[in-house]
Scaffold this active site. Structure first.
Site, PDB file in Angstrom:
ATOM      1  N   GLY A  80       0.773  -1.239   0.000  1.00  0.00           N
ATOM      2  CA  GLY A  80       0.000   0.000   0.000  1.00  0.00           C
ATOM      3  C   GLY A  80       0.801   1.282   0.000  1.00  0.00           C
ATOM      4  O   GLY A  80       0.307   2.316  -0.437  1.00  0.00           O
TER       5      GLY A  80
ATOM      6  N   GLU B  90       4.491   3.795   6.131  1.00  0.00           N
ATOM      7  CA  GLU B  90       3.265   2.989   6.052  1.00  0.00           C
ATOM      8  C   GLU B  90       2.190   3.789   5.315  1.00  0.00           C
ATOM      9  O   GLU B  90       2.216   5.021   5.286  1.00  0.00           O
ATOM     10  CB  GLU B  90       2.859   2.638   7.500  1.00  0.00           C
ATOM     11  N   ASP B  91       1.242   3.074   4.713  1.00  0.00           N
ATOM     12  CA  ASP B  91       0.160   3.769   4.011  1.00  0.00           C
ATOM     13  C   ASP B  91      -0.891   4.296   4.982  1.00  0.00           C
ATOM     14  O   ASP B  91      -1.297   5.453   4.904  1.00  0.00           O
ATOM     15  CB  ASP B  91      -0.488   2.858   2.946  1.00  0.00           C
TER      16      ASP B  91
ATOM     17  N   ASP C  45      -4.711   2.037  11.014  1.00  0.00           N
ATOM     18  CA  ASP C  45      -6.144   1.897  11.282  1.00  0.00           C
ATOM     19  C   ASP C  45      -6.281   1.532  12.768  1.00  0.00           C
ATOM     20  O   ASP C  45      -6.282   2.401  13.632  1.00  0.00           O
ATOM     21  CB  ASP C  45      -6.670   0.823  10.325  1.00  0.00           C
TER      22      ASP C  45
ATOM     23  N   LYS D 192      -6.435   6.769  10.969  1.00  0.00           N
ATOM     24  CA  LYS D 192      -7.842   6.870  11.377  1.00  0.00           C
ATOM     25  C   LYS D 192      -7.838   6.962  12.896  1.00  0.00           C
ATOM     26  O   LYS D 192      -7.880   5.928  13.586  1.00  0.00           O
ATOM     27  CB  LYS D 192      -8.616   5.621  10.932  1.00  0.00           C
TER      28      LYS D 192
ATOM     29  N   PHE E 124     -13.786   3.420   4.683  1.00  0.00           N
ATOM     30  CA  PHE E 124     -12.815   2.695   3.849  1.00  0.00           C
ATOM     31  C   PHE E 124     -12.435   3.537   2.636  1.00  0.00           C
ATOM     32  O   PHE E 124     -13.298   4.084   1.955  1.00  0.00           O
ATOM     33  CB  PHE E 124     -13.408   1.360   3.390  1.00  0.00           C
TER      34      PHE E 124
ATOM     35  N   ASP F 208      -5.731  -0.263  -1.885  1.00  0.00           N
ATOM     36  CA  ASP F 208      -6.573  -1.096  -2.745  1.00  0.00           C
ATOM     37  C   ASP F 208      -7.884  -1.498  -2.100  1.00  0.00           C
ATOM     38  O   ASP F 208      -8.036  -1.462  -0.875  1.00  0.00           O
ATOM     39  CB  ASP F 208      -5.825  -2.386  -3.085  1.00  0.00           C
TER      40      ASP F 208
ATOM     41  N   ARG G  26      -5.269   0.704  -6.723  1.00  0.00           N
ATOM     42  CA  ARG G  26      -4.005   1.286  -6.244  1.00  0.00           C
ATOM     43  C   ARG G  26      -3.474   2.353  -7.189  1.00  0.00           C
ATOM     44  O   ARG G  26      -2.704   3.216  -6.787  1.00  0.00           O
ATOM     45  CB  ARG G  26      -2.931   0.201  -6.111  1.00  0.00           C
TER      46      ARG G  26
ATOM     47  N   ARG H  91      -4.651   8.371  -8.780  1.00  0.00           N
ATOM     48  CA  ARG H  91      -3.817   9.443  -8.219  1.00  0.00           C
ATOM     49  C   ARG H  91      -4.444  10.075  -6.990  1.00  0.00           C
ATOM     50  O   ARG H  91      -3.752  10.581  -6.112  1.00  0.00           O
ATOM     51  CB  ARG H  91      -3.661  10.565  -9.246  1.00  0.00           C
TER      52      ARG H  91
HETATM   53  P1  5GP Z   1      -4.323  -1.924  11.174  1.00  0.00           P
HETATM   54  O1  5GP Z   1      -3.497  -3.075  11.595  1.00  0.00           O
HETATM   55  O2  5GP Z   1      -3.756  -0.579  11.604  1.00  0.00           O
HETATM   56  O3  5GP Z   1      -5.754  -2.074  11.608  1.00  0.00           O
HETATM   57  O4  5GP Z   1      -4.411  -1.972   9.599  1.00  0.00           O
HETATM   58  C1  5GP Z   1      -3.422  -1.470   8.801  1.00  0.00           C
HETATM   59  C2  5GP Z   1      -3.565  -1.964   7.387  1.00  0.00           C
HETATM   60  O5  5GP Z   1      -4.938  -2.139   7.036  1.00  0.00           O
HETATM   61  C3  5GP Z   1      -3.034  -0.937   6.408  1.00  0.00           C
HETATM   62  O6  5GP Z   1      -1.656  -1.110   6.162  1.00  0.00           O
HETATM   63  C4  5GP Z   1      -3.882  -1.188   5.178  1.00  0.00           C
HETATM   64  O7  5GP Z   1      -3.292  -2.191   4.395  1.00  0.00           O
HETATM   65  C5  5GP Z   1      -5.189  -1.699   5.722  1.00  0.00           C
HETATM   66  N1  5GP Z   1      -6.245  -0.665   5.773  1.00  0.00           N
HETATM   67  C6  5GP Z   1      -6.756  -0.071   6.885  1.00  0.00           C
HETATM   68  N2  5GP Z   1      -7.717   0.812   6.555  1.00  0.00           N
HETATM   69  C7  5GP Z   1      -7.805   0.790   5.209  1.00  0.00           C
HETATM   70  C8  5GP Z   1      -8.625   1.511   4.268  1.00  0.00           C
HETATM   71  O8  5GP Z   1      -9.466   2.368   4.578  1.00  0.00           O
HETATM   72  N3  5GP Z   1      -8.405   1.219   2.960  1.00  0.00           N
HETATM   73  C9  5GP Z   1      -7.496   0.300   2.539  1.00  0.00           C
HETATM   74  N4  5GP Z   1      -7.391   0.110   1.224  1.00  0.00           N
HETATM   75  N5  5GP Z   1      -6.719  -0.401   3.394  1.00  0.00           N
HETATM   76  C10 5GP Z   1      -6.871  -0.147   4.718  1.00  0.00           C
END
Ligand code: 5GP
Length: 178
Positions: A48, A102-103, A106, A134, A155, A162, A168, A171
């Site tokens: 991501g 990191e992208d 969450d 978030k 989301f 993605d 992905r 832009r």
């Molecule tokens: P966490 O472990 O913090 O709950 O989740 C992190 C990962 O969940 C991120 O690296 C990403 O891959 C995915 N993720 C969390 N929220 C989203 C979202 O809104 N959209 C997308 N595409 N991936 C998300």
């Protein structure tokens, strides 16, 4: 306002490219200022974060290295809580300043696990740079050093992120419609 369809879901423009790039440039300025002279190793978490990583790196003007790792915990549109192993880190990080790229953070569980894995390798310092957070979903106490943007719980896709493997390439960042 632009809408796109990915599989069974519709998404609407949420953060345009121009705004993303402004915030990425701000984060890069902060890193240039804070980490000048510390020879950091950036650890980019695939898949991501590939676009964020590229735009961030283009704005860094300090000596640095980059490595790419994989660690996935996500399926569909909700966090599973299951975390896979870290793969791809071949660099010796002991005594290094490491910046995780990191992208999105969450729940924070993925980042917490990654921090534990990297700390065991005795780096001098670990910092976190993320495109998105978030804040209302965070379940763990994380010090996130560099954040491009905070977003609500919905989301999102685009700019590297993605939905089921797709989206992905966009832009802009898009948010799912109800
Ligand atoms: P966490 O472990 O913090 O709950 O989740 C992190 C990962 O969940 C991120 O690296 C990403 O891959 C995915 N993720 C969390 N929220 C989203 C979202 O809104 N959209 C997308 N595409 N991936 C998300």
């Amino acid at each position: 306002m632009d809408t796109i369809q990915i599989k069974d879901k519709r998404f609407t423009t949420f953060i345009p490219e121009e705004k993303i790039l402004t915030e990425v440039a701000r984060v890069a300025d902060e890193i240039n200022r804070d980490l000048s002279g510390s020879d950091p190793l950036f650890v980019s978490v695939l898949n991501g974060s590939f676009m964020f990583t590229a735009d961030l790196m283009k704005r860094l003007d300090i000596p640095c290295e980059i490595s790419f790792v994989k660690l996935a915990s996500y399926e569909g549109t909700s966090t599973t809580g299951r975390v896979k192993e870290l793969v791809g880190l071949n660099d010796d990080i002991s005594g290094r300043t490491v910046v995780i790229v990191e992208d999105i953070v969450d729940t924070g569980l993925t980042m917490q696990r990654l921090l534990e894995t990297l700390r065991a390798k005795n780096p001098k310092d670990i910092r976190i740079a993320t495109l998105l957070v978030k804040p209302d979903k965070l379940q763990v106490d994380l010090k996130i050093d560099y954040v491009a943007m905070n977003i609500p719980n919905d989301f999102i896709v685009g700019y590297g992120l993605d939905y089921d493997g797709y989206g992905r390439n966009f832009r802009d960042i898009y948010i799912v419609e109800d």
